[in-house]
Motif scaffolding. Structure first.
Motif, PDB file in Angstrom:
ATOM      1  N   VAL A  37     -33.619  26.713  25.996  1.00 43.69           N
ATOM      2  CA  VAL A  37     -32.363  27.419  26.239  1.00 43.69           C
ATOM      3  C   VAL A  37     -31.339  27.073  25.161  1.00 43.69           C
ATOM      4  N   ASP A  38     -31.293  25.808  24.771  1.00 47.22           N
ATOM      5  CA  ASP A  38     -30.345  25.401  23.737  1.00 47.22           C
ATOM      6  C   ASP A  38     -30.624  26.122  22.422  1.00 47.22           C
ATOM      7  N   GLN A  39     -31.896  26.270  22.057  1.00 50.08           N
ATOM      8  CA  GLN A  39     -32.227  26.943  20.805  1.00 50.08           C
ATOM      9  C   GLN A  39     -31.914  28.435  20.859  1.00 50.08           C
ATOM     10  N   LEU A  40     -32.131  29.058  22.012  1.00 47.81           N
ATOM     11  CA  LEU A  40     -31.779  30.473  22.134  1.00 47.81           C
ATOM     12  C   LEU A  40     -30.261  30.665  22.062  1.00 47.81           C
ATOM     13  N   LEU A  41     -29.518  29.766  22.653  1.00 43.23           N
ATOM     14  CA  LEU A  41     -28.056  29.832  22.540  1.00 43.23           C
ATOM     15  C   LEU A  41     -27.606  29.542  21.114  1.00 43.23           C
ATOM     16  N   ALA A  42     -28.352  28.701  20.408  1.00 43.49           N
ATOM     17  CA  ALA A  42     -28.036  28.435  19.002  1.00 43.49           C
ATOM     18  C   ALA A  42     -28.217  29.692  18.155  1.00 43.49           C
ATOM     19  N   VAL A  43     -29.243  30.486  18.503  1.00 47.64           N
ATOM     20  CA  VAL A  43     -29.440  31.759  17.783  1.00 47.64           C
ATOM     21  C   VAL A  43     -28.247  32.681  18.025  1.00 47.64           C
ATOM     22  N   ILE A  44     -27.765  32.731  19.267  1.00 48.86           N
ATOM     23  CA  ILE A  44     -26.584  33.548  19.570  1.00 48.86           C
ATOM     24  C   ILE A  44     -25.371  33.014  18.816  1.00 48.86           C
ATOM     25  N   GLU A  45     -25.235  31.680  18.777  1.00 48.20           N
ATOM     26  CA  GLU A  45     -24.116  31.076  18.042  1.00 48.20           C
ATOM     27  C   GLU A  45     -24.162  31.458  16.568  1.00 48.20           C
ATOM     28  N   GLY A  46     -25.360  31.391  15.969  1.00 50.77           N
ATOM     29  CA  GLY A  46     -25.487  31.771  14.568  1.00 50.77           C
ATOM     30  C   GLY A  46     -25.212  33.246  14.349  1.00 50.77           C
ATOM     31  N   GLY A  47     -25.667  34.082  15.283  1.00 53.87           N
ATOM     32  CA  GLY A  47     -25.406  35.513  15.163  1.00 53.87           C
ATOM     33  C   GLY A  47     -23.925  35.828  15.226  1.00 53.87           C
ATOM     34  N   LEU A  48     -23.173  35.112  16.079  1.00 49.52           N
ATOM     35  CA  LEU A  48     -21.727  35.321  16.154  1.00 49.52           C
ATOM     36  C   LEU A  48     -21.048  34.892  14.860  1.00 49.52           C
ATOM     37  N   ALA A  49     -21.494  33.758  14.315  1.00 46.27           N
ATOM     38  CA  ALA A  49     -20.878  33.261  13.081  1.00 46.27           C
ATOM     39  C   ALA A  49     -21.151  34.187  11.905  1.00 46.27           C
ATOM     40  N   GLN A  50     -22.356  34.764  11.856  1.00 47.79           N
ATOM     41  CA  GLN A  50     -22.740  35.620  10.742  1.00 47.79           C
ATOM     42  C   GLN A  50     -22.527  37.107  11.031  1.00 47.79           C
ATOM     43  N   ARG A  51     -22.034  37.384  12.267  1.00 48.10           N
ATOM     44  CA  ARG A  51     -21.804  38.765  12.703  1.00 48.10           C
ATOM     45  C   ARG A  51     -23.082  39.612  12.612  1.00 48.10           C
TER      46      ARG A  51
ATOM     47  N   ARG B  42     -25.582  41.242  14.918  1.00 46.32           N
ATOM     48  CA  ARG B  42     -25.774  41.628  16.308  1.00 46.32           C
ATOM     49  C   ARG B  42     -27.232  41.572  16.747  1.00 46.32           C
ATOM     50  N   ARG B  43     -28.159  41.813  15.844  1.00 45.69           N
ATOM     51  CA  ARG B  43     -29.570  41.818  16.237  1.00 45.69           C
ATOM     52  C   ARG B  43     -29.990  40.439  16.737  1.00 45.69           C
ATOM     53  N   ARG B  44     -29.527  39.391  16.064  1.00 43.12           N
ATOM     54  CA  ARG B  44     -29.871  38.037  16.515  1.00 43.12           C
ATOM     55  C   ARG B  44     -29.270  37.769  17.889  1.00 43.12           C
ATOM     56  N   ILE B  45     -28.050  38.208  18.096  1.00 40.17           N
ATOM     57  CA  ILE B  45     -27.386  37.991  19.385  1.00 40.17           C
ATOM     58  C   ILE B  45     -28.160  38.687  20.494  1.00 40.17           C
ATOM     59  N   TRP B  46     -28.513  39.955  20.262  1.00 38.60           N
ATOM     60  CA  TRP B  46     -29.196  40.726  21.293  1.00 38.60           C
ATOM     61  C   TRP B  46     -30.602  40.198  21.561  1.00 38.60           C
ATOM     62  N   SER B  47     -31.314  39.791  20.526  1.00 36.39           N
ATOM     63  CA  SER B  47     -32.689  39.306  20.720  1.00 36.39           C
ATOM     64  C   SER B  47     -32.713  38.032  21.563  1.00 36.39           C
ATOM     65  N   ALA B  48     -31.816  37.097  21.258  1.00 38.34           N
ATOM     66  CA  ALA B  48     -31.765  35.856  22.043  1.00 38.34           C
ATOM     67  C   ALA B  48     -31.268  36.134  23.462  1.00 38.34           C
ATOM     68  N   GLY B  49     -30.296  37.024  23.584  1.00 40.17           N
ATOM     69  CA  GLY B  49     -29.779  37.366  24.906  1.00 40.17           C
ATOM     70  C   GLY B  49     -30.839  38.001  25.784  1.00 40.17           C
ATOM     71  N   VAL B  50     -31.628  38.908  25.188  1.00 35.81           N
ATOM     72  CA  VAL B  50     -32.705  39.561  25.945  1.00 35.81           C
ATOM     73  C   VAL B  50     -33.760  38.532  26.356  1.00 35.81           C
ATOM     74  N   ALA B  51     -34.070  37.570  25.470  1.00 38.79           N
ATOM     75  CA  ALA B  51     -35.050  36.529  25.811  1.00 38.79           C
ATOM     76  C   ALA B  51     -34.574  35.691  26.995  1.00 38.79           C
ATOM     77  N   LEU B  52     -33.298  35.330  26.998  1.00 45.83           N
ATOM     78  CA  LEU B  52     -32.745  34.571  28.130  1.00 45.83           C
ATOM     79  C   LEU B  52     -32.800  35.390  29.417  1.00 45.83           C
ATOM     80  N   LEU B  53     -32.444  36.671  29.327  1.00 43.05           N
ATOM     81  CA  LEU B  53     -32.454  37.527  30.513  1.00 43.05           C
ATOM     82  C   LEU B  53     -33.868  37.701  31.060  1.00 43.05           C
ATOM     83  N   LEU B  54     -34.845  37.882  30.169  1.00 40.53           N
ATOM     84  CA  LEU B  54     -36.227  38.022  30.613  1.00 40.53           C
ATOM     85  C   LEU B  54     -36.711  36.754  31.322  1.00 40.53           C
ATOM     86  N   GLY B  55     -36.297  35.598  30.824  1.00 44.72           N
ATOM     87  CA  GLY B  55     -36.670  34.342  31.466  1.00 44.72           C
ATOM     88  C   GLY B  55     -36.130  34.245  32.882  1.00 44.72           C
ATOM     89  N   VAL B  56     -34.877  34.646  33.057  1.00 43.41           N
ATOM     90  CA  VAL B  56     -34.265  34.611  34.395  1.00 43.41           C
ATOM     91  C   VAL B  56     -34.940  35.613  35.316  1.00 43.41           C
TER      92      VAL B  56
END
Length: 520
Positions: free
Chosen positions: A207-221, A223-237
């Motif tokens: 979970v920490d690494q997936l959130l790190a991907v979202i953090e990096g996507g926000l810093a670099q703007r 969106r694909r990285r943000i959405w991919s990690a977000g979808v992975a977290l949602l699928l897990g839940v």
């Protein structure tokens, strides 16, 4: 016969699924509460100090204690809801754990957001005001994008904290990866302990690494990285939800159990009896004495085994010493009158506290009874489980025999026996039906004043199951059918250092010697 790894893998989907759902719900609510409160606090000094103080104070309360404190509060709310609307809710398990973990998640998020906004260059705010931005535009277009990495760092910390602390939800009745750890510690199944720790750590890191991907996507703007990690977290839940909440999870009865070997065995024995009649049962294990009794009275569990001395002293607040027959009769009447609980009967053995020493040490000191122990106590140390020193039993023993030990120590019961064997303590408050007494050649000290009350194992069902004839019929063969010698053997089959079996296998061994009801 399943090995420890195979048995751990078999229940992994259930334990992991519940752990994921609990952690995800707590983190989501924590974020939803923390972000708006932190943004308000960053603009109001009047709110900032109380908010930061509150979320910091929560962290000083041990996680297990916070979950346990929520349970009686929720019971009160459930009773109030029942009076007002005619329908209550279950206060055991998910809700107390969810509330405690939500509060635990807030500190890193609140602190990082407040600190991030406070450390922004003031000229950026002035520039935003200068171009005519509204407060909302300034927040969304300037401040939040700039503090996004700091904010995500706080969310990542909160996620790791929540996932780790969620293992403590087991004693309040919530299934989690903590089930591996608590039951493994009690039965000395170290593979289960390591397995639970490893899976919890792997989940937190993932979970920490997936959130790190979202953090990096926000810093670099990006969106694909943000959405991919977000979808992975949602699928897990969603996978976790489907695993534990799907149509295959039918449960007819809920069995309660405390946090020691005998209780695990008896809960499995009850479950196997119910399965024989075609009923599915779930077990809520690792519960404390006060929690499990309240859970039965509030219909959060349907059945469990307790001990007459525990009900007499802890629940009823009695300190007198009637005969065993009188005590059982008065307990049965009190349970029905005060709580609507039905006592089906005694199983046939008792598991009382018993002050116990190593035989060589007792012989060396010439100690054969607790009265003898009183003369030597100032130079000895006493070990017990977590509950003993808070029970009336200890007060009655201490005052009746004038016991004044040099040191007293509390242990998880498995380590209590180890401490006695290693000489770390001289005396322990052991359990009379524990197989380790005979296996370790321990001496049980006589109680000539009979200060310790009887602790007959009694089978009780909840108010809503009082007229459940199928349940009563399925469990009736257990009444009076478990002699103490058999219970000691079953306990030792689980607790012995070499070749130990699981509580479920010990329950099957014990159950083979008890006939089934003729109506089945």
């Amino acid at each position: 016969m399943d090995g420890p790894v195979a048995s751990a893998l078999r229940v992994l989907p259930e334990y992991l699924g519940y752990h994921v759902l609990l952690s995800a719900a707590a983190l989501a609510i924590g974020i939803a509460l923390s972000l708006p409160l932190a943004l308000l606090a960053s603009r109001s000094a009047l709110l900032r100090w109380p908010l930061l103080s509150f979320v910091s104070l929560v962290q000083t309360i041990p996680g297990l204690a916070l979950m346990a404190l929520f349970y009686p509060i929720l019971i009160g709310l459930s009773l109030l809801t029942t009076k007002l609307t005619g329908g209550g809710f279950s206060a055991l398990g998910f809700l107390p754990a969810l509330l405690a973990l939500t509060l635990y998640s807030m500190l890193p998020i609140v602190r990082n957001v407040v600190a991030g906004i406070a450390n922004l260059d003031p000229s950026l705010g002035e520039a935003a005001d200068g171009v005519g931005m509204t407060g909302r535009q300034r927040l969304l277009r300037v401040e939040l994008p700039l503090i996004a990495p700091v904010m995500m760092a706080g969310i990542r910390t909160a996620a790791v904290w929540v996932i780790g602390t969620a293992t403590l939800a087991t004693p309040v009745g919530q299934t989690s990866l903590g089930n591996y750890i608590f039951s493994g510690l009690q039965t000395e199944n170290w593979i289960w302990v390591l397995f639970g720790c490893a899976v919890s750590a792997a989940l937190a890191l993932t979970v920490d690494q997936l959130l790190a991907v979202i953090e990096g996507g926000l810093a670099q703007r990006r969106r694909r990285r943000i959405w991919s990690a977000g979808v992975a977290l949602l699928l897990g839940v969603l996978t976790a939800a489907f695993t534990v909440l799907g149509p295959a999870s039918r449960t007819d009865y809920v069995i309660g159990a405390k946090n020691f070997t005998e209780q695990y065995i008896l809960a499995d024995l009850i479950g196997q009896r119910l399965a024989h009649t075609g009923h599915a049962a779930a077990v809520r294990s690792g519960l404390g004495s006060a929690v499990v009794f309240r859970a039965l009275a509030q219909n959060d569990i349907d059945v469990y085994v307790d001990y007459s001395g525990t009900i007499w002293a802890n629940a009823m607040g009695r300190s007198d010493h009637p005969s065993r027959k009188v005590m059982l009769r008065e307990i049965e009447s009190w349970l029905k009158r005060e709580h609507g609980i039905t006592m089906l009967g005694a199983l046939g053995f008792e598991n009382a506290y018993a002050l116990t020493m190593r035989s060589d040490r007792a012989e060396e000191l010439g100690v054969h009874s607790i009265a003898d122990l009183g003369r030597h106590a100032p130079g000895l140390s006493l070990g017990s489980d977590y509950e003993f020193f808070a029970r009336p039993d200890w007060t009655m023993l201490r005052d009746g025999y004038g016991l004044s030990f040099a040191h007293t120590r509390e242990f998880q019961s498995t380590f209590m026996y180890r401490a006695l064997a290693d000489g770390d303590v001289d005396v322990i408050a052991a359990f009379s039906s524990d197989g380790r007494i005979e296996a370790d050649h321990l001496t049980v000290l006589e109680d000539p004043q009979q200060r310790i009350p009887p602790y007959d194992a009694i089978l009780m069902v909840s108010p809503k199951r009082a007229n459940d004839e199928e349940l009563a019929s399925a469990l009736a063969p257990l009444i009076g059918a478990v002699p103490v010698r058999r219970m000691r053997q079953a306990n030792f089959l689980v607790d012995k250092p070499q070749g130990a079996i699981s509580p479920a296998e010990a329950a099957r061994w014990l159950g083979k010697m008890i006939p089934h009801s003729g109506s089945e």
